[in-house]
Design a protein around this motif. Structure first.
Motif, PDB file in Angstrom:
ATOM      1  N   LYS A 150       0.841  -1.198   0.000  1.00 23.44           N
ATOM      2  CA  LYS A 150       0.000   0.000   0.000  1.00 23.44           C
ATOM      3  C   LYS A 150       0.872   1.243   0.000  1.00 23.44           C
ATOM      4  O   LYS A 150       0.662   2.173  -0.797  1.00 23.44           O
ATOM      5  N   ARG A 151       1.868   1.293   0.898  1.00 24.27           N
ATOM      6  CA  ARG A 151       2.816   2.405   0.950  1.00 24.27           C
ATOM      7  C   ARG A 151       4.179   1.874   1.391  1.00 24.27           C
ATOM      8  O   ARG A 151       4.266   0.982   2.233  1.00 24.27           O
ATOM      9  N   VAL A 152       5.224   2.458   0.803  1.00 28.57           N
ATOM     10  CA  VAL A 152       6.592   2.167   1.202  1.00 28.57           C
ATOM     11  C   VAL A 152       7.251   3.503   1.518  1.00 28.57           C
ATOM     12  O   VAL A 152       7.433   4.343   0.636  1.00 28.57           O
ATOM     13  N   PHE A 153       7.602   3.702   2.779  1.00 31.37           N
ATOM     14  CA  PHE A 153       8.212   4.952   3.215  1.00 31.37           C
ATOM     15  C   PHE A 153       9.729   4.838   3.063  1.00 31.37           C
ATOM     16  O   PHE A 153      10.353   3.930   3.617  1.00 31.37           O
ATOM     17  N   TRP A 154      10.314   5.786   2.318  1.00 32.90           N
ATOM     18  CA  TRP A 154      11.757   5.820   2.105  1.00 32.90           C
ATOM     19  C   TRP A 154      12.352   6.935   2.969  1.00 32.90           C
ATOM     20  O   TRP A 154      12.118   8.116   2.723  1.00 32.90           O
ATOM     21  N   ILE A 155      13.108   6.549   3.984  1.00 37.29           N
ATOM     22  CA  ILE A 155      13.768   7.526   4.854  1.00 37.29           C
ATOM     23  C   ILE A 155      15.162   7.788   4.297  1.00 37.29           C
ATOM     24  O   ILE A 155      15.982   6.879   4.180  1.00 37.29           O
ATOM     25  N   VAL A 156      15.432   9.035   3.923  1.00 40.16           N
ATOM     26  CA  VAL A 156      16.716   9.416   3.328  1.00 40.16           C
ATOM     27  C   VAL A 156      17.199  10.708   3.980  1.00 40.16           C
ATOM     28  O   VAL A 156      16.423  11.449   4.586  1.00 40.16           O
ATOM     29  N   ASP A 157      18.499  10.981   3.833  1.00 36.95           N
ATOM     30  CA  ASP A 157      19.041  12.235   4.331  1.00 36.95           C
ATOM     31  C   ASP A 157      18.943  13.294   3.239  1.00 36.95           C
ATOM     32  O   ASP A 157      18.203  13.130   2.268  1.00 36.95           O
ATOM     33  N   ASN A 158      19.695  14.371   3.370  1.00 37.89           N
ATOM     34  CA  ASN A 158      19.595  15.480   2.433  1.00 37.89           C
ATOM     35  C   ASN A 158      20.758  15.514   1.450  1.00 37.89           C
ATOM     36  O   ASN A 158      21.218  16.575   1.038  1.00 37.89           O
ATOM     37  N   GLY A 159      21.241  14.318   1.074  1.00 32.22           N
ATOM     38  CA  GLY A 159      22.283  14.241   0.064  1.00 32.22           C
ATOM     39  C   GLY A 159      21.785  14.693  -1.299  1.00 32.22           C
ATOM     40  O   GLY A 159      20.573  14.724  -1.577  1.00 32.22           O
ATOM     41  N   SER A 160      22.722  15.039  -2.178  1.00 34.48           N
ATOM     42  CA  SER A 160      22.350  15.595  -3.482  1.00 34.48           C
ATOM     43  C   SER A 160      21.571  14.613  -4.348  1.00 34.48           C
ATOM     44  O   SER A 160      20.853  15.025  -5.260  1.00 34.48           O
ATOM     45  N   SER A 161      21.678  13.311  -4.079  1.00 34.81           N
ATOM     46  CA  SER A 161      20.985  12.319  -4.901  1.00 34.81           C
ATOM     47  C   SER A 161      19.489  12.270  -4.618  1.00 34.81           C
ATOM     48  O   SER A 161      18.725  11.770  -5.461  1.00 34.81           O
ATOM     49  N   HIS A 162      19.056  12.763  -3.472  1.00 31.70           N
ATOM     50  CA  HIS A 162      17.639  12.651  -3.099  1.00 31.70           C
ATOM     51  C   HIS A 162      17.241  13.826  -2.217  1.00 31.70           C
ATOM     52  O   HIS A 162      16.655  13.646  -1.159  1.00 31.70           O
ATOM     53  N   ARG A 163      17.580  15.025  -2.648  1.00 32.90           N
ATOM     54  CA  ARG A 163      17.321  16.223  -1.847  1.00 32.90           C
ATOM     55  C   ARG A 163      16.123  16.985  -2.370  1.00 32.90           C
ATOM     56  O   ARG A 163      15.933  17.138  -3.579  1.00 32.90           O
ATOM     57  N   GLY A 164      15.307  17.473  -1.445  1.00 35.21           N
ATOM     58  CA  GLY A 164      14.269  18.436  -1.784  1.00 35.21           C
ATOM     59  C   GLY A 164      13.027  17.848  -2.419  1.00 35.21           C
ATOM     60  O   GLY A 164      12.842  16.638  -2.550  1.00 35.21           O
ATOM     61  N   GLN A 165      12.160  18.777  -2.824  1.00 35.69           N
ATOM     62  CA  GLN A 165      10.861  18.399  -3.377  1.00 35.69           C
ATOM     63  C   GLN A 165      10.995  17.690  -4.719  1.00 35.69           C
ATOM     64  O   GLN A 165      10.189  16.810  -5.053  1.00 35.69           O
ATOM     65  N   ARG A 166      12.010  18.044  -5.512  1.00 36.95           N
ATOM     66  CA  ARG A 166      12.193  17.372  -6.798  1.00 36.95           C
ATOM     67  C   ARG A 166      12.407  15.875  -6.616  1.00 36.95           C
ATOM     68  O   ARG A 166      11.887  15.054  -7.382  1.00 36.95           O
ATOM     69  N   ALA A 167      13.185  15.498  -5.606  1.00 37.08           N
ATOM     70  CA  ALA A 167      13.415  14.082  -5.356  1.00 37.08           C
ATOM     71  C   ALA A 167      12.117  13.395  -4.934  1.00 37.08           C
ATOM     72  O   ALA A 167      11.852  12.255  -5.333  1.00 37.08           O
ATOM     73  N   ILE A 168      11.291  14.098  -4.145  1.00 36.06           N
ATOM     74  CA  ILE A 168      10.009  13.529  -3.728  1.00 36.06           C
ATOM     75  C   ILE A 168       9.114  13.304  -4.937  1.00 36.06           C
ATOM     76  O   ILE A 168       8.496  12.229  -5.099  1.00 36.06           O
ATOM     77  N   ASP A 169       9.047  14.311  -5.818  1.00 35.56           N
ATOM     78  CA  ASP A 169       8.209  14.188  -7.010  1.00 35.56           C
ATOM     79  C   ASP A 169       8.736  13.092  -7.936  1.00 35.56           C
ATOM     80  O   ASP A 169       7.949  12.345  -8.543  1.00 35.56           O
ATOM     81  N   ARG A 170      10.050  12.996  -8.071  1.00 36.95           N
ATOM     82  CA  ARG A 170      10.643  11.989  -8.944  1.00 36.95           C
ATOM     83  C   ARG A 170      10.325  10.581  -8.446  1.00 36.95           C
ATOM     84  O   ARG A 170      10.000   9.687  -9.225  1.00 36.95           O
ATOM     85  N   LEU A 171      10.380  10.387  -7.128  1.00 35.91           N
ATOM     86  CA  LEU A 171      10.080   9.074  -6.571  1.00 35.91           C
ATOM     87  C   LEU A 171       8.608   8.735  -6.721  1.00 35.91           C
ATOM     88  O   LEU A 171       8.248   7.613  -7.112  1.00 35.91           O
ATOM     89  N   THR A 172       7.738   9.699  -6.443  1.00 32.53           N
ATOM     90  CA  THR A 172       6.300   9.440  -6.525  1.00 32.53           C
ATOM     91  C   THR A 172       5.862   9.185  -7.964  1.00 32.53           C
ATOM     92  O   THR A 172       4.983   8.350  -8.218  1.00 32.53           O
ATOM     93  N   THR A 173       6.477   9.884  -8.910  1.00 33.49           N
ATOM     94  CA  THR A 173       6.139   9.677 -10.318  1.00 33.49           C
ATOM     95  C   THR A 173       6.510   8.274 -10.765  1.00 33.49           C
ATOM     96  O   THR A 173       5.746   7.603 -11.488  1.00 33.49           O
ATOM     97  N   ALA A 174       7.666   7.806 -10.350  1.00 32.03           N
ATOM     98  CA  ALA A 174       8.111   6.481 -10.758  1.00 32.03           C
ATOM     99  C   ALA A 174       7.336   5.381 -10.032  1.00 32.03           C
ATOM    100  O   ALA A 174       6.990   4.352 -10.649  1.00 32.03           O
ATOM    101  N   PHE A 175       7.036   5.599  -8.746  1.00 33.23           N
ATOM    102  CA  PHE A 175       6.351   4.583  -7.948  1.00 33.23           C
ATOM    103  C   PHE A 175       5.336   5.280  -7.050  1.00 33.23           C
ATOM    104  O   PHE A 175       5.691   5.839  -6.002  1.00 33.23           O
TER     105      PHE A 175
END
Length: 388
Positions: free
Chosen positions: A271-296
């Motif tokens: 139903k939901r998979v929560f990804w806990i990440v830090d603020n590294g450049s590979s997954h930082r900010g709202q763009r990373a959130i949108d990119r993850l949600t778009t893919a999955f």
């Protein structure tokens, strides 16, 4: 003159138990052991001459400890207080030495970053606080108050304005709650990050296995065989790690890890998979959130506060990898690094148990309140300090 008869020794059950324990204990000091033996023999009705033969002590020693126990009981078997040698240093001198140790060397004009016991001893002599004093004496003074001015710890104040809110979301997920509601059986919490620059160091001479009274020996000289990044996702509640090796970190390698996890069960149909990440450049900010949600669409990215990677459980797994797999870094090439990391994942997942995470939101509130008090005290000190 007639010799006074020895007093009869009668033991209570408690005294007998304690004396037997002292007389036969493996960790009992020798002097305590023989004193207990003297009293036990005396309680059995042995004469002083027989006790002397049994213990090998002088008859005067036997008479002394038998008499002390008869007069004072178990307390009499302890050493009496001795006056000892007169103190060479006054309590004021000792207090001044401790006060100096509690100051930064730069504040006293000494060109040092940290105090050591020899440096403190020399400084005390140079200031005329004491005559010649040894470093061991200074160390003994500091040990009384557990002072270690040669040690230091770094720290950082939270600078994320939403520190508590972000940290609380992470801690709640570890407790299987989100936005005040309990997580279902088809909801999962995954902690992910990258471990950068794992080098393949090929030692110039083979590593020697440990032997009797000898640690494993690793040659200091090595040839560089390149480096890679290890990306891993750790299921917090199932204690399962999934990792992959990439030439470098970045958005694409991180999304490759996400795809590797989210296309397998039970995460693909969750139903939901929560990804806990830090603020590294590979997954930082709202763009990373949108990119993850778009893919999955069933994936939810949760960021830890800035400079708070300690709230991310994947760091615990990486510390295990560093100790058990990477160190002391003796690999022929990068292929061996990859193979060992994959094999370790299988070995770890076969027996792993979830980490016993004990830091709760209550502990978080206590920590923040403590930091607030320190900040207020510091600001008050700065405001009341006289102008230069």
């Amino acid at each position: 003159m007639p010799v006074a008869a020895a007093r009869q020794i009668v033991l209570t059950a408690c005294e007998r138990h304690r004396l037997k324990k002292a007389a036969h204990g493996h960790k009992t000091e020798h002097q305590t052991r023989v004193r207990a033996q003297v009293v036990l023999h005396a309680a059995c009705g042995y004469s002083k001459a027989r006790i002397t033969r049994e213990t090998g002590l002088h008859i005067d020693t036997v008479r002394t400890w038998r008499g002390r126990f008869a007069e004072q009981g178990l307390v009499g078997l302890a050493d009496r207080k001795r006056s000892g040698r007169p103190a060479r240093f006054t309590p004021v001198q000792v207090a001044e030495a401790k006060a100096l140790a509690c100051q930064l060397p730069a504040e006293t004009g000494a060109p040092l970053s940290r105090w050591s016991c020899p440096e403190l001893a020399a400084e005390l002599t140079a200031r005329g606080i004491t005559d010649t004093v040894s470093a061991s004496t200074v160390r003994r003074w500091l040990r009384q108050d557990t002072l270690r001015p040669w040690q230091y710890r770094s720290w950082i104040f939270p600078r994320d304005p939403d520190f508590r809110a972000k940290a609380q979301r992470v801690l709640d997920l570890y407790a299987r709650t989100f936005d005040g509601e309990s997580l279902g059986d088809d909801e999962y919490v995954v902690s992910a990050d990258e471990k950068t620059s794992i080098q393949a160091r090929c030692r110039c001479h083979p590593t020697l296995a440990p032997g009797q009274a000898r640690a494993m020996r690793v040659n200091h000289e090595y040839q560089r065989g390149g480096a890679l990044a290890y990306l891993a996702a750790y299921d917090v509640h199932r204690a399962r790690a999934v990792g992959r090796c990439e030439p470098r970190t970045g958005i694409v390698p991180f999304m490759n890890l996400v795809t590797q996890v989210m296309t397998t069960e039970p995460y693909a149909s969750a139903k939901r998979v929560f990804w806990i990440v830090d603020n590294g450049s590979s997954h930082r900010g709202q763009r990373a959130i949108d990119r993850l949600t778009t893919a999955f669409p069933n994936a939810v990215m949760i960021h830890t506060p800035v400079h708070a990677s300690w709230t991310n459980q994947i760091e615990i797994f990486f510390s295990i990898v560093q100790r058990k797999v990477v160190s002391p870094s003796d690999f022929t090439d990068l292929n061996q690094v990859r193979d060992r990391l994959r094999a370790f994942e299988d070995r770890y997942n076969a027996t792993a148990q979830p980490f016993q995470w004990r830091f709760t939101t209550t502990d978080l509130d206590d920590l923040l309140a403590k930091l607030d008090r320190r900040t207020a005290d510091h600001q008050e000190e700065c405001s009341t300090a006289p102008a230069a």
